[in-house]
Design an enzyme around this catalytic site. Structure first.
Site, mmCIF file in Angstrom:
data_model
loop_
_atom_site.group_PDB
_atom_site.id
_atom_site.type_symbol
_atom_site.label_atom_id
_atom_site.label_comp_id
_atom_site.label_asym_id
_atom_site.label_seq_id
_atom_site.Cartn_x
_atom_site.Cartn_y
_atom_site.Cartn_z
ATOM 1 C CG HIS A 54 29.289 53.409 -107.915
ATOM 2 N ND1 HIS A 54 29.064 52.179 -107.359
ATOM 3 C CD2 HIS A 54 28.254 54.199 -107.517
ATOM 4 C CE1 HIS A 54 27.937 52.202 -106.664
ATOM 5 N NE2 HIS A 54 27.425 53.420 -106.741
ATOM 6 N NE ARG A 57 21.179 54.113 -111.214
ATOM 7 C CZ ARG A 57 21.001 53.445 -110.102
ATOM 8 N NH1 ARG A 57 21.578 52.294 -109.936
ATOM 9 N NH2 ARG A 57 20.233 53.921 -109.136
ATOM 10 C CB SER A 107 25.004 48.695 -105.004
ATOM 11 O OG SER A 107 26.017 49.598 -105.359
ATOM 12 C CE LYS A 151 20.270 52.678 -99.700
ATOM 13 N NZ LYS A 151 21.197 52.951 -100.781
HETATM 14 O O1 PNS Z 1 24.558 55.390 -102.451
HETATM 15 P P1 PNS Z 1 23.401 56.003 -101.714
HETATM 16 O O2 PNS Z 1 22.902 55.040 -100.671
HETATM 17 O O3 PNS Z 1 22.316 56.458 -102.642
HETATM 18 O O4 PNS Z 1 23.980 57.303 -100.947
HETATM 19 C C1 PNS Z 1 23.160 58.096 -100.128
HETATM 20 C C2 PNS Z 1 24.009 59.125 -99.316
HETATM 21 C C3 PNS Z 1 25.046 58.405 -98.496
HETATM 22 C C4 PNS Z 1 24.692 60.067 -100.289
HETATM 23 C C5 PNS Z 1 23.029 59.932 -98.402
HETATM 24 O O5 PNS Z 1 22.267 59.059 -97.649
HETATM 25 C C6 PNS Z 1 23.774 60.908 -97.479
HETATM 26 O O6 PNS Z 1 24.215 61.940 -97.903
HETATM 27 N N1 PNS Z 1 23.918 60.527 -96.190
HETATM 28 C C7 PNS Z 1 24.582 61.345 -95.207
HETATM 29 C C8 PNS Z 1 23.576 62.009 -94.258
HETATM 30 C C9 PNS Z 1 23.088 63.336 -94.796
HETATM 31 O O7 PNS Z 1 23.820 64.273 -94.989
HETATM 32 N N2 PNS Z 1 21.759 63.404 -95.047
HETATM 33 C C10 PNS Z 1 21.121 64.662 -95.477
HETATM 34 C C11 PNS Z 1 21.048 64.797 -96.956
HETATM 35 S S1 PNS Z 1 19.462 64.353 -97.498
#
Ligand code: PNS
Length: 161
Positions: free
Chosen positions: A18, A91, A129, A42
Site C-alpha cells: 500500500h 499486484r 493484508s 470482511k
Molecule cells: O481493500 P479492499 O478490501 O480490497 O477494498 C475494497 C473497497 C473498500 C474499496 C470496496 O469494498 C468499496 O469500495 N466499498 C465501499 C462500498 C461501495 O462503494 N461499493 C460499490 C463498489 S463495487
C-alpha cells in the site's frame, strides 16, 4: 486546484505494498486521501480506529497524504471530497477481475469519477493484508513487509510483544 485521488480499502492492516502505491501516486496527484471503508464485509482483525491510527503514524511525515474513513458508497465519498480519481493498486492478474468489476460498477454509479490503477513494485507483488495476518497469527516475522509500527501491533495482537 491540485489533483486529488481517493485511495480506498480495508487496510487491515496497511502493508508496504500500500505504501508503495501511495508513494508512486504522489508523482501523479497533489493529494492522496487514504480512505478506510468502515462497512467492509470482511471480518477484520483491527478496528477502524486501530487501522486509522496505524495509517496516520505511517504517513505522518509525508506531505500530501490525508487519512480518513468513509461509509456507504465510495463514489459518493469521492464526489464529496472532490476527488479526480479513485486509486487502486494492482499486484497480479488475480486482482484484475475483481478490480475491473468494481471500477466498472463505480463508473456506472458515477460517470465522472475515473479509476486509476498503479502496479505495485515487484518486491511487494506477493504481499497482501491477508497473507500478512496469516503469517503473524502463527508467529511469523512481518518486519520489512509492513511498516514497523504495524509489525509491532501485529505482535501485540497475537500476544508476541
Ligand atoms: O481493500 P479492499 O478490501 O480490497 O477494498 C475494497 C473497497 C473498500 C474499496 C470496496 O469494498 C468499496 O469500495 N466499498 C465501499 C462500498 C461501495 O462503494 N461499493 C460499490 C463498489 S463495487
Amino acid at each position: 486546484m491540485g489533483k486529488i485521488a481517493v485511495y480506498p480499502g480495508s487496510f487491515d492492516p496497511v502493508t508496504n505494498g500500500h505504501c508503495d502505491v501511495v508513494q508512486r501516486s504522489l508523482n501523479l496527484f497533489d493529494k492522496i486521501i487514504i480512505a478506510v471503508a468502515t462497512n467492509g464485509t470482511k471480518d477484520p482483525l483491527f478496528t477502524i480506529e486501530e487501522r486509522l491510527e496505524m495509517l496516520k503514524e505511517t504517513f505522518k511525515e509525508i506531505p500530501g497524504v490525508e487519512v480518513d474513513s468513509f461509509d456507504g458508497l465510495l463514489v459518493e465519498y469521492a464526489a464529496e471530497r472532490r476527488a479526480d480519481a479513485i486509486l487502486r493498486g494492482l499486484r497480479a492478474v488475480s486482482d484484475f477481475e475483481h478490480e475491473f468489476q468494481m471500477a466498472l460498477m463505480n463508473r456506472k454509479l458515477n460517470r465522472t469519477v475515473e479509476t486509476v490503477f498503479l502496479m505495485t513494485g515487484l518486491r511487494w507483488i506477493f504481499i497482501s493484508s491477508s497473507i500478512i495476518k496469516e503469517a503473524a497469527r502463527f508467529g511469523g516475522d512481518t518486519r520489512g513487509m509492513v511498516p514497523d509500527n504495524v509489525s509491532q501491533k501485529l505482535r501485540e495482537k497475537f500476544g508476541k510483544a
